[in-house]
Scaffold this active site. Structure first.
Site, PDB file in Angstrom:
ATOM      1  CG  ASP A  88       4.057  -2.521   1.482  1.00 37.68           C
ATOM      2  OD1 ASP A  88       3.674  -2.684   2.326  1.00 37.68           O
ATOM      3  OD2 ASP A  88       3.801  -1.512   0.559  1.00 37.68           O
TER       4      ASP A  88
ATOM      5  CE  LYS B 252       9.474   7.337   0.987  1.00 39.60           C
ATOM      6  NZ  LYS B 252       8.723   6.251   0.659  1.00 39.60           N
TER       7      LYS B 252
ATOM      8  CB  THR C 199      -0.963   0.187   1.153  1.00 45.78           C
ATOM      9  OG1 THR C 199      -1.815  -1.170   1.382  1.00 45.78           O
ATOM     10  CG2 THR C 199      -1.689   1.272   1.377  1.00 45.78           C
TER      11      THR C 199
ATOM     12  CD  GLU D  13       1.557  -1.264   4.365  1.00 47.85           C
ATOM     13  OE1 GLU D  13       2.227  -1.174   5.677  1.00 47.85           O
ATOM     14  OE2 GLU D  13       1.679  -0.834   3.420  1.00 47.85           O
TER      15      GLU D  13
ATOM     16  CB  SER E 162       2.745   7.069  -3.500  1.00 49.33           C
ATOM     17  OG  SER E 162       3.992   7.385  -2.711  1.00 49.33           O
ATOM     18  CB  THR E 163       6.563   3.181  -3.588  1.00 50.26           C
ATOM     19  OG1 THR E 163       7.032   4.441  -3.199  1.00 50.26           O
ATOM     20  CG2 THR E 163       7.872   2.616  -4.644  1.00 50.26           C
TER      21      THR E 163
END
Ligand code: DER
Length: 241
Positions: free
Chosen positions: A86, A126, A29, A108, A31-32
């Site tokens: 993910d 990140k 889940t 997740e 935007s990536t």
């Protein structure tokens, strides 16, 4: 390259490199992960991939996958996955993660602990030297006596120095407040975000203390779970380890 183009590169690469026909695939889940889901839909549509079933990690990923015609199942019928893909909010040198910026951490983690391979896809922003200061740690807690649970969490030895805030507005927008009411997750729980000035010294210990706190459903420390991280940076895409 824009951040979106970087996310698309790693999302597509994860599916191209790790998904083969016949697999059970966990869909992350955020935007990536959105781009990994998009790529899976494309390859199923053009016949490159066949006989795939997928398990979404949030209602919004389920809806995206359904719109792409990706066949969906749940952990109830498929407790073992070949691969899960993910994003993450932070990745430390040991490949421990902070996740949950999008409010989907429980589903997740439930899906990703069942995958033979857990592939994390991030843009370079990140990466961090220590988890915490770069992104608040989300903790999913019961609504019942949330203030009590928030106080207990903030007092945990391994989380010393954190500032705890109840997430308001939509659960999906991370610590960016976009409303006055408490955010409610897909599972009907609240989220407390923990803000740190210094890195968490011992993430596995912090994870254990959080899980042992009654009222905490789960938390955004994903320790010892990552198989590989695909990173898109200004110099191109690379994988760790
Ligand atoms: O909420 C989540 O766990 C997301 O996967 C998050 O960690 C990454 O979201 P992004 O890809 O939109 O940055």
């Amino acid at each position: 390259l824009s951040q979106d183009e970087l996310k698309k590169m790693v999302g597509y690469k994860a599916v191209d490199d790790y998904v083969t026909s016949g697999m059970v695939v966990g869909l992350g889940t955020g935007s990536t992960a959105y781009f990994a889901v998009e790529r899976l839909g494309q390859l199923l549509k053009d016949g490159t991939l066949k006989d795939i079933v997928a398990i979404p990690t949030s209602i919004r990923t389920k809806e995206q996958a359904e719109s792409l015609g990706i066949p969906l199942v749940t952990l109830d019928t498929h407790s073992k996955l070949d691969v899960a893909i993910d994003g993450a909010d932070e990745v430390d040198p040991a490949l421990n993660l902070v996740k949950g910026g999008g409010g989907a951490l429980l589903r997740e983690k439930m899906v990703e602990v069942c995958a033979d391979k857990f592939i994390v896809i991030v843009d370079e922003s990140k990466l961090c030297d220590g988890l915490g200061p770069g992104f608040p740690l989300p903790v999913e807690i019961t609504q019942f006596c949330w203030e009590h649970t928030m106080r207990k969490v903030a007092a945990l030895p391994s989380l010393a120095g954190c500032e705890a805030k109840l997430r308001l507005g939509s659960a999906a927008t991370g610590s960016k407040v976009d409303g006055e009411d408490p955010a409610v997750t897909d599972n009907g729980n609240y989220i407390v975000d923990l803000f740190f000035k210094e890195p968490i010294k011992d993430p596995p210990k912090a994870a254990e203390e959080l899980k042992n706190t009654v009222g905490v459903v789960d938390h955004g420390l994903f320790c010892g779970m990552t198989t590989s991280v695909i990173i898109a940076g200004k110099d191109g895409v690379y994988t760790k380890p």
